[in-house]
Design a protein around this motif. Structure first.
Motif, mmCIF file in Angstrom:
data_model
loop_
_atom_site.group_PDB
_atom_site.id
_atom_site.type_symbol
_atom_site.label_atom_id
_atom_site.label_comp_id
_atom_site.label_asym_id
_atom_site.label_seq_id
_atom_site.Cartn_x
_atom_site.Cartn_y
_atom_site.Cartn_z
ATOM 1 N N ALA A 124 -8.011 5.582 -5.658
ATOM 2 C CA ALA A 124 -6.748 4.866 -5.431
ATOM 3 C C ALA A 124 -6.563 3.775 -6.477
ATOM 4 C CB ALA A 124 -6.738 4.253 -4.034
ATOM 5 N N ARG A 125 -5.311 3.546 -6.844
ATOM 6 C CA ARG A 125 -4.989 2.470 -7.780
ATOM 7 C C ARG A 125 -3.788 1.707 -7.227
ATOM 8 N NH1 ARG A 125 -3.340 6.654 -12.738
ATOM 9 N NH2 ARG A 125 -1.748 7.801 -11.570
ATOM 10 N N ALA A 126 -3.983 0.420 -7.032
ATOM 11 C CA ALA A 126 -2.921 -0.443 -6.512
ATOM 12 C C ALA A 126 -2.160 -1.071 -7.678
ATOM 13 C CB ALA A 126 -3.517 -1.533 -5.628
ATOM 14 N N ASP A 135 -9.450 -5.144 -3.613
ATOM 15 C CA ASP A 135 -10.608 -4.251 -3.649
ATOM 16 C C ASP A 135 -10.708 -3.441 -2.359
ATOM 17 O OD1 ASP A 135 -11.231 -5.182 -6.129
ATOM 18 O OD2 ASP A 135 -12.830 -6.531 -5.469
ATOM 19 N N TYR A 136 -10.493 -4.106 -1.221
ATOM 20 C CA TYR A 136 -10.552 -3.397 0.060
ATOM 21 C C TYR A 136 -9.476 -2.321 0.133
ATOM 22 C CZ TYR A 136 -9.117 -2.428 4.846
ATOM 23 O OH TYR A 136 -8.716 -1.789 5.990
ATOM 24 N N LEU A 137 -8.258 -2.658 -0.267
ATOM 25 C CA LEU A 137 -7.156 -1.696 -0.166
ATOM 26 C C LEU A 137 -7.404 -0.478 -1.059
ATOM 27 C CD1 LEU A 137 -4.181 -4.214 -0.108
ATOM 28 C CD2 LEU A 137 -4.924 -2.762 1.785
ATOM 29 N N GLU A 138 -7.918 -0.703 -2.268
ATOM 30 C CA GLU A 138 -8.187 0.443 -3.132
ATOM 31 C C GLU A 138 -9.327 1.293 -2.565
ATOM 32 O OE1 GLU A 138 -6.579 -0.712 -7.545
ATOM 33 O OE2 GLU A 138 -8.706 -1.069 -7.150
ATOM 34 N N ARG A 139 -10.331 0.666 -1.985
ATOM 35 C CA ARG A 139 -11.402 1.452 -1.357
ATOM 36 C C ARG A 139 -10.890 2.207 -0.144
ATOM 37 N NH1 ARG A 139 -14.582 -3.054 -2.635
ATOM 38 N NH2 ARG A 139 -14.285 -3.944 -0.555
ATOM 39 N N VAL A 213 1.991 4.266 -1.468
ATOM 40 C CA VAL A 213 3.311 3.643 -1.486
ATOM 41 C C VAL A 213 3.154 2.177 -1.104
ATOM 42 C CG1 VAL A 213 4.547 5.772 -1.024
ATOM 43 C CG2 VAL A 213 3.739 4.401 0.887
ATOM 44 N N PRO A 214 3.979 1.285 -1.658
ATOM 45 C CA PRO A 214 3.789 -0.156 -1.468
ATOM 46 C C PRO A 214 3.726 -0.612 -0.012
ATOM 47 C CG PRO A 214 5.338 0.237 -3.251
ATOM 48 C CD PRO A 214 5.060 1.569 -2.641
ATOM 49 N N ASP A 215 4.536 0.007 0.871
ATOM 50 C CA ASP A 215 4.533 -0.492 2.248
ATOM 51 C C ASP A 215 3.263 -0.124 3.010
ATOM 52 O OD1 ASP A 215 4.962 2.193 2.645
ATOM 53 O OD2 ASP A 215 6.881 1.971 3.682
ATOM 54 N N ARG A 216 2.370 0.662 2.386
ATOM 55 C CA ARG A 216 1.076 0.943 3.007
ATOM 56 C C ARG A 216 -0.024 0.017 2.505
ATOM 57 N NH1 ARG A 216 0.377 7.526 3.664
ATOM 58 N NH2 ARG A 216 2.209 7.849 4.986
ATOM 59 N N LEU A 217 0.246 -0.723 1.463
ATOM 60 C CA LEU A 217 -0.761 -1.606 0.885
ATOM 61 C C LEU A 217 -0.766 -2.953 1.596
ATOM 62 C CD1 LEU A 217 -0.244 -0.659 -2.848
ATOM 63 C CD2 LEU A 217 -2.302 -0.262 -1.501
#
Length: 306
Positions: A124-126, A135-139, A213-217
């Protein structure tokens, strides 16, 4: 007849669909004459038809557009399976992008291990604008597996996978409709396949990018999703034939312990603003999901028509 079908289910993500599909068209090291791409549009109106037609005009192999207006991820996947002609079916999500050697790596692993399903990593790439809990969101949106290729005794999700069609319990509609709105239709399928003796393999070289998608980050989304992931083991035991009541009780007990322990750590981490606080909250949510897994606690992530 195509040897390999690549399937991309989509719902109102035209930009992501175009990126994913063009990465499929650019696959190298495979015979394009044996490929086809099936795009399944799971919108009430055929919103992706124009993109599919434009892609078909530049494609080196056939692109088939399927409009499945009935909301739900299982409905979409089954509609694609009904159209697919391939001996093998590779799945790519509409927020993923495959490097040029992706499909060749999946096929090589399938042949090497005589696998019924091959899985690959997801990276994943934010966007740069995401700074808090990056870091948590990309993992969270990544799939990290073994460093080495080989046969594995577990399974992953459908995105970035290759299935041998003849190994499916139902080659036309293998995904459970009751999972349309909550997800996990792939977990249920692979669980049944594992029980029947299917061979699963992992290939680190068959990796893809994922652009959530942004609203999931956000933590609001990921913690609710972690809770739903936690429900999986308990729900799977309950759905077994006959129901595995001992398994349900075991997973619920594990969940109570995890929710209490990880929840306490998460609370402390939040008080001191620790950098890894989101990871502990995620673990607590997964534990709680194991305990609260039945009807009223199910969260709808899919199947919304508006």
């Amino acid at each position: 007849m195509a040897r390999v079908t690549i399937m991309i289910p989509t719902q109102r993500r035209l930009g992501g669909l175009a990126v994913a599909a063009r990465s499929v068209l650019a696959q190298a090291g495979v015979d394009h004459s044996g490929l086809e791409l099936v795009i399944v549009d799971n919108d009430q109106v055929p919103s992706a038809e124009g993109v599919a037609r434009a892609l078909a005009a530049e494609a080196p192999f056939s692109i088939h557009y399927v409009h499945e207006p009935r909301a739900g991820v299982a409905n979409a996947r089954n509609a694609g399976m009904a159209k697919a002609c391939g001996e093998f079916v590779a799945f790519l999500d509409d927020d993923e992008e495959a490097p040029a050697g992706w499909l060749a790596a999946l096929l090589a692993a399938q042949e090497r291990y005589a696998a019924d399903v091959v899985f690959g990593p997801v990276r994943a790439r934010a966007p740069d604008a995401v700074t808090e809990h990056r870091d948590y969101l990309e993992r969270f949106f990544s799939r990290i597996g073994p460093a080495e290729a080989g046969v594995i005794d577990h399974y992953y999700g459908c995105g970035d996978s290759l299935l041998r069609r003849s190994s499916l319990p139902d080659p036309v509609a293998p995904f459970a409709a009751e999972r349309n709105h909550i997800g996990g239709e792939d977990d249920m399928l692979f669980g049944h396949m594992r029980a029947a003796g299917a061979v699963f393999a992992w290939e680190p070289a068959a990796w893809v990018w994922e652009d959530p998608v942004p609203d999931r980050l956000t933590l609001d989304y990921t913690i609710r999703r972690a809770f739903a992931y936690g429900q999986g083991p308990s729900a799977h035991c309950a759905a077994a034939v006959p129901p595995d009541r001992a398994g349900v009780a075991r997973w619920m007990a594990v969940g109570v312990v995890q929710a209490a322990l990880f929840g306490a750590v998460a609370g402390f981490k939040w008080l001191i603003r620790a950098g890894d606080r989101a990871e502990w909250l995620d673990r607590a949510a997964r534990g709680l999901g194991k305990t609260l897994w039945w009807g009223p606690f199910k969260i709808r992530f899919y199947g919304h028509s508006a």
